[in-house]
Write an enzyme that holds these catalytic residues in place. Structure first.
Site, PDB file in Angstrom:
ATOM      1  N   LEU A  97       0.782  -1.241  -0.005  1.00  0.00           N
ATOM      2  CA  LEU A  97       0.155   0.061   0.000  1.00  0.00           C
ATOM      3  C   LEU A  97       0.911   1.197  -0.148  1.00  0.00           C
ATOM      4  CD1 LEU A  97      -2.772  -1.105   2.467  1.00  0.00           C
ATOM      5  CD2 LEU A  97      -2.791  -1.169   0.299  1.00  0.00           C
TER       6      LEU A  97
ATOM      7  N   HIS B 125      -3.444   4.323  -2.576  1.00  0.00           N
ATOM      8  CA  HIS B 125      -4.413   3.299  -1.828  1.00  0.00           C
ATOM      9  C   HIS B 125      -4.896   3.964  -0.693  1.00  0.00           C
ATOM     10  CE1 HIS B 125      -1.609   0.196  -3.541  1.00  0.00           C
ATOM     11  NE2 HIS B 125      -2.592   0.004  -3.917  1.00  0.00           N
TER      12      HIS B 125
ATOM     13  N   GLN C 147      -8.835  -0.707 -16.309  1.00  0.00           N
ATOM     14  CA  GLN C 147      -9.291  -1.430 -15.424  1.00  0.00           C
ATOM     15  C   GLN C 147     -10.757  -1.151 -14.726  1.00  0.00           C
ATOM     16  OE1 GLN C 147      -7.254  -3.732 -12.016  1.00  0.00           O
ATOM     17  NE2 GLN C 147      -7.909  -2.018 -11.023  1.00  0.00           N
TER      18      GLN C 147
ATOM     19  N   GLU D 258       0.372   5.952  -0.838  1.00  0.00           N
ATOM     20  CA  GLU D 258      -0.367   7.042  -0.384  1.00  0.00           C
ATOM     21  C   GLU D 258      -1.588   6.928  -1.477  1.00  0.00           C
ATOM     22  OE1 GLU D 258      -0.666   9.582   1.919  1.00  0.00           O
ATOM     23  OE2 GLU D 258       1.165   8.310   2.808  1.00  0.00           O
TER      24      GLU D 258
ATOM     25  N   ARG E 280       4.587  -0.903  -7.697  1.00  0.00           N
ATOM     26  CA  ARG E 280       5.703  -1.446  -8.690  1.00  0.00           C
ATOM     27  C   ARG E 280       6.863  -0.501  -8.529  1.00  0.00           C
ATOM     28  NH1 ARG E 280       4.118  -5.777 -12.178  1.00  0.00           N
ATOM     29  NH2 ARG E 280       1.909  -5.703 -12.165  1.00  0.00           N
TER      30      ARG E 280
ATOM     31  N   GLY F 273      -8.519   3.550  -8.533  1.00  0.00           N
ATOM     32  CA  GLY F 273      -7.674   4.621  -9.053  1.00  0.00           C
ATOM     33  C   GLY F 273      -7.700   4.779 -10.421  1.00  0.00           C
TER      34      GLY F 273
ATOM     35  N   LYS G 266      -5.176   5.755 -12.126  1.00  0.00           N
ATOM     36  CA  LYS G 266      -4.100   5.046 -12.627  1.00  0.00           C
ATOM     37  C   LYS G 266      -4.362   3.744 -13.601  1.00  0.00           C
ATOM     38  CE  LYS G 266      -0.267   3.147 -10.976  1.00  0.00           C
ATOM     39  NZ  LYS G 266       0.022   2.073 -11.782  1.00  0.00           N
TER      40      LYS G 266
HETATM   41  O1  PAF Z   1      -5.890  -2.768  -9.007  1.00  0.00           O
HETATM   42  C1  PAF Z   1      -5.638  -3.666  -8.362  1.00  0.00           C
HETATM   43  O2  PAF Z   1      -4.992  -3.648  -7.166  1.00  0.00           O
HETATM   44  C2  PAF Z   1      -6.140  -5.264  -8.856  1.00  0.00           C
HETATM   45  O3  PAF Z   1      -6.245  -5.450 -10.096  1.00  0.00           O
HETATM   46  C3  PAF Z   1      -7.324  -5.643  -8.095  1.00  0.00           C
HETATM   47  C4  PAF Z   1      -8.531  -4.465  -8.397  1.00  0.00           C
HETATM   48  C5  PAF Z   1      -7.190  -5.351  -6.479  1.00  0.00           C
HETATM   49  C6  PAF Z   1      -8.125  -6.757  -8.488  1.00  0.00           C
HETATM   50  O4  PAF Z   1      -7.212  -7.825  -7.943  1.00  0.00           O
END
Ligand code: PAF
Length: 286
Positions: free
Chosen positions: A33, A37, A153, A35, A187, A147, A149
């Protein structure tokens, strides 16, 4: 903060809250985690009564086993950060708790899962939709926070929510950046000091594009940005695309929502970043 490792225990606890009308905010994560998150958690705490965070490194969304293996898992410091952020509930299941055996189902969300990230990480969004569907089914959140970013997704999960008519509202939260502009990411800890400097070309290029954007020069600007990134030592651009922010098709001079998205390898680390250039009601919940 309550910590649950099994879905039944979490569900039992949450079932006690719903009759008293408590709204549930959910922040799904894979841990490590930062900032960024924590900003999602703060948003959830501001908009809902009870905030659930999940930490689960989901194996089905990794197409490279080495990437899965080296994904950081600092659970002790993550737990401490969540305590400090006044998170109400942490859900931290083992793989066996989330996947019974070798599951092969997959939700067909159409071409969105094959564009951009989908092209370079085949199967990635199948894994994401699988796990997010399962997590939504367990947590049953009113609001779920993601997010910007991971822009694609967000669109993929929104498509899943719309297709299955899931009773959850998604909230997209802004990208958090280091003082020098690097987008925060779990990362980033893999970047050497040198790579960390080279990685700045991503945010600098997006910034340059934002300041020089002209909807009549999209193709030329896209090429220029791709070349700028590739010209940086140690950086290899996978894609740089200026797209329609609703479906990630190439943008044109009439497109209303325009987003530029980039993915690049910096040394051995793959990074993504993006900027919203023009926006009309795409950002949910803001
Ligand atoms: O964005 C992420 O960290 C992941 O793709 C998620 C949404 C937790 C699904 O594993």
């Amino acid at each position: 903060m309550k910590i649950f490792n099994t879905r039944n225990q979490l569900r039992e606890y949450l079932d006690e809250l719903s009759p008293i009308g408590q709204t549930i905010g959910f922040v799904p994560t894979m841990g490590a985690l930062h900032e960024g998150h924590l900003s999602l958690l703060a948003r959830s705490r501001g908009q809902t009564d009870v905030t659930v965070c999940s930490i689960f490194v989901n194996p089905t969304q990794f197409n490279d086993p080495k990437d899965l293996e080296k994904y950081p898992r600092p659970i002790a410091s993550d737990t401490e950060k969540l305590e400090q952020a006044c998170c109400d509930i942490l859900f931290h299941p083992e793989v066996g708790e989330m996947y019974a055996g070798n599951e092969h189902w997959h939700l067909d969300i159409g071409e969105l899962e094959h564009l951009l990230e989908g092209k370079f990480r085949p199967g990635h969004y199948q894994g994401v939709t699988q796990v997010v569907y399962k997590l939504f089914d367990i947590v049953k959140p009113d609001l779920a926070f993601f997010g910007q970013k991971d822009y694609q997704q967000f669109l993929v999960i929104q498509r899943m929510v719309d297709m299955l008519d899931l009773p959850v509202k998604l909230v997209m939260c802004p990208i958090l950046r280091e003082p020098d502009g690097l987008a925060m990411s779990s990362r980033n800890i893999h970047l050497s000091a040198k790579d960390r400097q080279h990685a700045l070309v991503l945010s600098k290029t997006l910034d340059w594009l934002k300041n020089n954007f002209d909807r009549n020069r999209i193709a030329a600007l896209q090429e220029e940005c791709f070349d700028r990134i590739n010209a940086e030592p140690g950086v290899h651009a996978e894609y740089f695309e200026i797209t329609d922010g609703t479906d990630l098709h190439p943008a044109n001079s009439k497109t209303q929502n325009i987003v530029a998205l980039v993915a690049a390898r910096v040394g051995n680390t793959r990074l993504i970043d993006n900027v919203i250039l023009r926006s009309r009601a795409i950002v949910h919940g803001s």
